[in-house]
Write a protein that holds these residues in place. Structure first.
Motif, PDB file in Angstrom:
ATOM      1  N   MET A  29     -14.159 -37.650 -13.705  1.00 48.71           N
ATOM      2  CA  MET A  29     -12.719 -37.860 -13.657  1.00 48.71           C
ATOM      3  C   MET A  29     -12.250 -38.009 -12.203  1.00 48.71           C
ATOM      4  N   HIS A  30     -12.744 -37.135 -11.318  1.00 47.87           N
ATOM      5  CA  HIS A  30     -12.372 -37.199  -9.901  1.00 47.87           C
ATOM      6  C   HIS A  30     -12.898 -38.476  -9.249  1.00 47.87           C
ATOM      7  N   LYS A  31     -14.081 -38.904  -9.631  1.00 46.93           N
ATOM      8  CA  LYS A  31     -14.632 -40.151  -9.086  1.00 46.93           C
ATOM      9  C   LYS A  31     -13.789 -41.353  -9.514  1.00 46.93           C
ATOM     10  N   ARG A  32     -13.375 -41.371 -10.767  1.00 46.76           N
ATOM     11  CA  ARG A  32     -12.508 -42.457 -11.246  1.00 46.76           C
ATOM     12  C   ARG A  32     -11.173 -42.434 -10.503  1.00 46.76           C
ATOM     13  N   SER A  33     -10.666 -41.254 -10.301  1.00 46.27           N
ATOM     14  CA  SER A  33      -9.412 -41.117  -9.570  1.00 46.27           C
ATOM     15  C   SER A  33      -9.553 -41.671  -8.153  1.00 46.27           C
ATOM     16  N   ALA A  34     -10.652 -41.357  -7.493  1.00 46.13           N
ATOM     17  CA  ALA A  34     -10.890 -41.857  -6.139  1.00 46.13           C
ATOM     18  C   ALA A  34     -10.948 -43.383  -6.130  1.00 46.13           C
ATOM     19  N   MET A  35     -11.592 -43.959  -7.140  1.00 48.61           N
ATOM     20  CA  MET A  35     -11.678 -45.421  -7.223  1.00 48.61           C
ATOM     21  C   MET A  35     -10.290 -46.038  -7.397  1.00 48.61           C
ATOM     22  N   VAL A  36      -9.453 -45.402  -8.192  1.00 53.00           N
ATOM     23  CA  VAL A  36      -8.095 -45.918  -8.406  1.00 53.00           C
ATOM     24  C   VAL A  36      -7.294 -45.853  -7.110  1.00 53.00           C
ATOM     25  N   TRP A  37      -7.383 -44.729  -6.391  1.00 50.58           N
ATOM     26  CA  TRP A  37      -6.657 -44.610  -5.121  1.00 50.58           C
ATOM     27  C   TRP A  37      -7.142 -45.649  -4.124  1.00 50.58           C
ATOM     28  N   GLU A  38      -8.436 -45.892  -4.061  1.00 54.12           N
ATOM     29  CA  GLU A  38      -8.972 -46.904  -3.149  1.00 54.12           C
ATOM     30  C   GLU A  38      -8.487 -48.295  -3.537  1.00 54.12           C
ATOM     31  N   THR A  39      -8.431 -48.568  -4.836  1.00 52.84           N
ATOM     32  CA  THR A  39      -7.934 -49.856  -5.311  1.00 52.84           C
ATOM     33  C   THR A  39      -6.471 -50.041  -4.913  1.00 52.84           C
ATOM     34  N   MET A  40      -5.699 -48.979  -5.038  1.00 52.01           N
ATOM     35  CA  MET A  40      -4.292 -49.046  -4.643  1.00 52.01           C
ATOM     36  C   MET A  40      -4.157 -49.307  -3.142  1.00 52.01           C
ATOM     37  N   ALA A  41      -4.999 -48.665  -2.344  1.00 52.26           N
ATOM     38  CA  ALA A  41      -4.963 -48.875  -0.893  1.00 52.26           C
ATOM     39  C   ALA A  41      -5.324 -50.315  -0.551  1.00 52.26           C
ATOM     40  N   THR A  42      -6.350 -50.833  -1.180  1.00 54.76           N
ATOM     41  CA  THR A  42      -6.772 -52.207  -0.935  1.00 54.76           C
ATOM     42  C   THR A  42      -5.675 -53.184  -1.337  1.00 54.76           C
ATOM     43  N   SER A  43      -5.064 -52.946  -2.473  1.00 60.32           N
ATOM     44  CA  SER A  43      -3.976 -53.797  -2.942  1.00 60.32           C
ATOM     45  C   SER A  43      -2.795 -53.766  -1.973  1.00 60.32           C
ATOM     46  N   ALA A  44      -2.461 -52.590  -1.485  1.00 58.58           N
ATOM     47  CA  ALA A  44      -1.356 -52.467  -0.526  1.00 58.58           C
ATOM     48  C   ALA A  44      -1.676 -53.204   0.762  1.00 58.58           C
ATOM     49  N   GLU A  45      -2.928 -53.130   1.209  1.00 60.64           N
ATOM     50  CA  GLU A  45      -3.334 -53.869   2.409  1.00 60.64           C
ATOM     51  C   GLU A  45      -3.205 -55.377   2.193  1.00 60.64           C
ATOM     52  N   GLU A  46      -3.644 -55.847   1.043  1.00 59.25           N
ATOM     53  CA  GLU A  46      -3.556 -57.272   0.735  1.00 59.25           C
ATOM     54  C   GLU A  46      -2.099 -57.718   0.660  1.00 59.25           C
ATOM     55  N   ASN A  47      -1.269 -56.909   0.037  1.00 60.21           N
ATOM     56  CA  ASN A  47       0.158 -57.248  -0.055  1.00 60.21           C
ATOM     57  C   ASN A  47       0.800 -57.304   1.326  1.00 60.21           C
ATOM     58  N   ARG A  48       0.452 -56.362   2.167  1.00 55.20           N
ATOM     59  CA  ARG A  48       1.004 -56.340   3.524  1.00 55.20           C
ATOM     60  C   ARG A  48       0.558 -57.585   4.292  1.00 55.20           C
ATOM     61  N   SER A  49      -0.698 -57.949   4.122  1.00 51.95           N
ATOM     62  CA  SER A  49      -1.230 -59.134   4.793  1.00 51.95           C
ATOM     63  C   SER A  49      -0.535 -60.402   4.300  1.00 51.95           C
ATOM     64  N   LYS A  50      -0.370 -60.514   2.994  1.00 46.87           N
ATOM     65  CA  LYS A  50       0.307 -61.689   2.421  1.00 46.87           C
ATOM     66  C   LYS A  50       1.759 -61.755   2.874  1.00 46.87           C
ATOM     67  N   ALA A  51       2.411 -60.626   2.960  1.00 43.51           N
ATOM     68  CA  ALA A  51       3.803 -60.597   3.405  1.00 43.51           C
ATOM     69  C   ALA A  51       3.908 -61.083   4.851  1.00 43.51           C
TER      70      ALA A  51
END
Length: 63
Positions: A29-51
């Motif tokens: 469960m904690h490993k899945r949670s970590a993957m989700v947080w990392e995905t959110m961070a990556t998505s935020a980075e991509e959004n910031r770059s696109k902006a």
């Protein structure tokens, strides 16, 4: 701390929690949670770059 740093901090906390538990289902469960947080961070980075690209394009279009 910005949103990306916050997401990465949560991911690190989840990985630490996974490392410190002896129960397999909780560890997964904690490993899945970590993957989700990392995905959110990556998505935020991509959004910031696109902006930034969009802003530069708009600025150049006005000039």
């Amino acid at each position: 701390m910005n949103d990306i740093e916050t997401y990465r901090a949560h991911a690190a906390e989840a990985r630490a929690a996974a490392a410190n538990t002896t129960l397999r289902n909780r560890r997964e469960m904690h490993k899945r949670s970590a993957m989700v947080w990392e995905t959110m961070a990556t998505s935020a980075e991509e959004n910031r770059s696109k902006a930034a690209v969009n802003l530069a394009a708009k600025t150049n279009a006005r000039d």
